[in-house]
Design an enzyme around this catalytic site. Sequence first.
Site: not given
Ligand code: IMP
Ligand code: MG
Length: 171
Positions: A41, A96-97, A100, A128, A149, A156, A162
């Site tokens: 990402g 990082e992209d 969440d 987020k 989302f 993606d 992407r």
């Molecule tokens: P976390 O571990 O919950 O912080 O999730 C992070 C990962 O979940 C990111 O690196 C993304 O790959 C994926 N992710 C979380 N939210 C989104 C979204 O809205 N769109 C796409 N990928 C997401």
């Molecule tokens: Mg990611």
Amino acid sequence: MGELKVLIDEESLQNKVEEIANQIMKDYEGEDLIFVCILKGSTFFTVDLARRMTNNVQLEFMKVSSYGENTTSSGKITLELDMKQNIAGKNVIVIEDIIDTGHTLSYILDHLKERKPNTLKLCALLDKTERREVEIDIDYVGFEIPNKFVVGYGLDYNESYRVLPYVGYLE
Ligand code: IMP
Ligand code: MG
């Protein structure tokens, strides 16, 4: 799948990337840096950011995967691809992209801290905040976004979208 709406357009993304690059250059004047791109990402963001830098920047890549539902991370994370470079004593910025729940990043940061870098910072394009489960300090943030989302600019949905130059959301 419904229609795709634009959340952050291409120009706003590029302006923000320039702003973050300028901030990093100010903070690390004359210093060598390692950008750790979290696949897949963060590729577009990492590359756009890196090519605006005048520092000596090296690129490294890591890939992690989380098991669970399709669109959220479960908190069970495994390292799928690691970098070979020894980062001890180096200035490392993880790129990082999106953050969440925070599980992915806290796993990566814990891993990297053990390798004793000189400095370890975190740069995320999207945040987020509403969904955070693990507390994380983000040093450089692009945009705080609502709990939608999002796809595009590296992000993606089942590996699609992407390559869009903007960030959009699915309704
Ligand atoms: P976390 O571990 O919950 O912080 O999730 C992070 C990962 O979940 C990111 O690196 C993304 O790959 C994926 N992710 C979380 N939210 C989104 C979204 O809205 N769109 C796409 N990928 C997401
Ligand atoms: Mg990611």
